[in-house]
Design a protein around this motif. Structure first.
Motif, PDB file in Angstrom:
ATOM      1  N   VAL A  80     -57.064   4.620   6.165  1.00  0.00           N
ATOM      2  CA  VAL A  80     -57.299   4.273   7.675  1.00  0.00           C
ATOM      3  C   VAL A  80     -58.771   2.790   6.932  1.00  0.00           C
ATOM      4  N   TYR A  81     -58.804   1.436   7.835  1.00  0.00           N
ATOM      5  CA  TYR A  81     -59.501   0.683   7.603  1.00  0.00           C
ATOM      6  C   TYR A  81     -60.529   0.293   8.270  1.00  0.00           C
ATOM      7  N   SER A  87     -62.031   1.038   3.159  1.00  0.00           N
ATOM      8  CA  SER A  87     -60.627   1.953   3.144  1.00  0.00           C
ATOM      9  C   SER A  87     -61.762   3.075   2.867  1.00  0.00           C
ATOM     10  N   CYS A  88     -60.429   4.261   3.963  1.00  0.00           N
ATOM     11  CA  CYS A  88     -60.019   5.940   3.996  1.00  0.00           C
ATOM     12  C   CYS A  88     -58.742   6.526   3.569  1.00  0.00           C
ATOM     13  N   ALA A  89     -58.595   6.646   2.372  1.00  0.00           N
ATOM     14  CA  ALA A  89     -57.042   6.481   1.591  1.00  0.00           C
ATOM     15  C   ALA A  89     -57.503   8.805   2.168  1.00  0.00           C
ATOM     16  N   ALA A  90     -55.702   9.563   2.318  1.00  0.00           N
ATOM     17  CA  ALA A  90     -56.012  10.571   3.247  1.00  0.00           C
ATOM     18  C   ALA A  90     -55.054  11.418   1.909  1.00  0.00           C
ATOM     19  N   SER A  91     -55.421  12.670   1.716  1.00  0.00           N
ATOM     20  CA  SER A  91     -53.990  12.867   0.953  1.00  0.00           C
ATOM     21  C   SER A  91     -54.485  15.089   1.556  1.00  0.00           C
ATOM     22  N   GLY A  92     -53.220  15.672   0.933  1.00  0.00           N
ATOM     23  CA  GLY A  92     -52.898  16.424   1.896  1.00  0.00           C
ATOM     24  C   GLY A  92     -51.889  16.941   2.999  1.00  0.00           C
ATOM     25  N   ARG A  93     -52.475  15.969   3.653  1.00  0.00           N
ATOM     26  CA  ARG A  93     -51.659  15.763   5.067  1.00  0.00           C
ATOM     27  C   ARG A  93     -51.797  14.467   5.521  1.00  0.00           C
TER      28      ARG A  93
END
Length: 124
Positions: free
Chosen positions: A79-80, A21-27
């Protein structure tokens, strides 16, 4: 700016599966195309898979086509990378990356933000 954090790496036997998994923060991730790259010891970072901003189109390296699948959930800003039928040669640090341009997604330089990477080790 966006911060990316990968998770889900680990040790698995050949033939097994892992989901990164790819976790995003900020935007919000929805404005970026996303890709996964990997780097094995002593080798250059190489393209694995990518997905466009809408999620309608995906792209894969020949070495993983049919085994690895990228997907995205823009509502979860994640995103996975589903990896099946893993081989020892898949052993590497896996990085997710975000691209504003969404073009030439197999090229490192098209990506603007990178995660710190997660180790995947496949034993024979």
């Amino acid at each position: 700016q966006v911060q990316l954090v990968e998770s889900g790496g680990g040790l698995v036997q050949a033939g097994g599966s892992l989901r990164l998994s790819c976790a995003a923060s900020g935007r919000t991730l929805s404005i970026y195309a996303m890709g996964w790259f990997r780097q094995a010891p002593g080798k250059e970072r190489e393209f694995v898979v990518a997905i466009n901003k809408s999620g309608r189109n995906t792209y894969s390296a020949d070495s993983v086509r049919g085994r690895f699948t990228i997907s995205r959930d823009n509502a979860k800003n994640t995103v996975y990378l589903q990896m099946n039928s893993l081989k020892p040669e898949d052993t590497a640090v896996y990085y997710c990356a975000a691209s504003k341009s969404g073009a030439y997604l197999n090229r490192n330089r098209e990506y603007d933000y990178w995660g710190q990477g997660t180790q995947v080790t496949v034993s024979s």
